[in-house]
Design a protein around this motif. Structure first.
Motif, short mmCIF file in Angstrom:
data_model
loop_
_atom_site.label_atom_id
_atom_site.label_comp_id
_atom_site.label_asym_id
_atom_site.label_seq_id
_atom_site.Cartn_x
_atom_site.Cartn_y
_atom_site.Cartn_z
N VAL A 53 24.96 -100.89 62.95
CA VAL A 53 24.16 -100.17 63.95
C VAL A 53 23.16 -99.26 63.25
CG1 VAL A 53 24.21 -98.46 65.81
CG2 VAL A 53 25.92 -100.31 65.76
N GLU A 54 23.61 -98.51 62.27
CA GLU A 54 22.72 -97.57 61.57
C GLU A 54 21.65 -98.32 60.77
OE1 GLU A 54 22.46 -94.41 62.38
OE2 GLU A 54 24.08 -94.90 63.77
N GLN A 55 21.98 -99.47 60.20
CA GLN A 55 20.97 -100.28 59.51
C GLN A 55 19.87 -100.70 60.49
OE1 GLN A 55 23.13 -103.61 57.96
NE2 GLN A 55 23.79 -102.55 56.10
N VAL A 56 20.27 -101.16 61.66
CA VAL A 56 19.30 -101.59 62.66
C VAL A 56 18.45 -100.40 63.10
CG1 VAL A 56 19.02 -102.49 65.02
CG2 VAL A 56 20.67 -103.55 63.45
N ILE A 57 19.08 -99.26 63.34
CA ILE A 57 18.33 -98.07 63.80
C ILE A 57 17.31 -97.65 62.75
CG2 ILE A 57 18.52 -95.61 64.39
CD1 ILE A 57 19.46 -97.62 66.62
N GLN A 58 17.71 -97.61 61.49
CA GLN A 58 16.76 -97.22 60.44
C GLN A 58 15.60 -98.21 60.36
OE1 GLN A 58 16.79 -94.21 59.05
NE2 GLN A 58 18.52 -93.94 60.43
N VAL A 74 12.04 -95.38 70.37
CA VAL A 74 12.55 -96.68 69.93
C VAL A 74 14.04 -96.56 69.59
CG1 VAL A 74 12.39 -98.44 68.12
CG2 VAL A 74 10.31 -97.55 69.21
N GLU A 75 14.41 -95.51 68.88
CA GLU A 75 15.82 -95.31 68.54
C GLU A 75 16.66 -95.19 69.80
OE1 GLU A 75 18.91 -92.23 66.35
OE2 GLU A 75 16.79 -92.15 65.78
N HIS A 76 16.22 -94.41 70.76
CA HIS A 76 16.96 -94.24 72.01
C HIS A 76 17.15 -95.58 72.72
CE1 HIS A 76 18.38 -92.43 75.72
NE2 HIS A 76 17.51 -93.20 76.35
N LEU A 77 16.08 -96.35 72.83
CA LEU A 77 16.16 -97.65 73.49
C LEU A 77 17.14 -98.57 72.77
CD1 LEU A 77 12.38 -98.20 74.24
CD2 LEU A 77 14.17 -97.72 75.92
#
Length: 95
Positions: A53-58, A74-77
């Motif tokens: 999840v954190e990889q995708v968010i970054q 974008v992060e929130h979405l």
């Protein structure tokens, strides 16, 4: 995606509507591949995968910055979408 200056409110709204359709199609396609990935997961930890999840968010935050859009939006979405997909996977999960 090519951006064009609009000459009317109607033209701008038509473009927004077309983008909304494309976004929903892309979300549906993403869901399809999330469902495919779920077939290979063996544990609840695999489903929740906080590191992934954190990889995708970054990654998406960086892409947002590169494209000049709000990385917080974008992060929130993405966090909301990912959480919904995780909930979906957990309902179907059978180790």
């Amino acid at each position: 995606m090519k951006k064009e200056k609009c000459e009317s409110l109607e033209q701008a709204r038509a473009q927004i509507d077309a983008i909304d359709t494309a976004l929903i199609e892309m979300i549906a396609t993403r869901q399809f591949y999330v469902d495919q990935a779920a077939r290979f997961k063996r544990t609840v930890q695999d489903v929740q995968s906080p590191e992934r999840v954190e990889q995708v968010i970054q990654k998406v935050r960086a892409q947002a910055l590169d494209l000049g859009t709000d990385p917080d939006l974008v992060e929130h979405l993405y966090r909301e979408m990912i959480q919904r997909f995780i909930q979906r996977e957990l309902r179907e999960f059978r180790p």
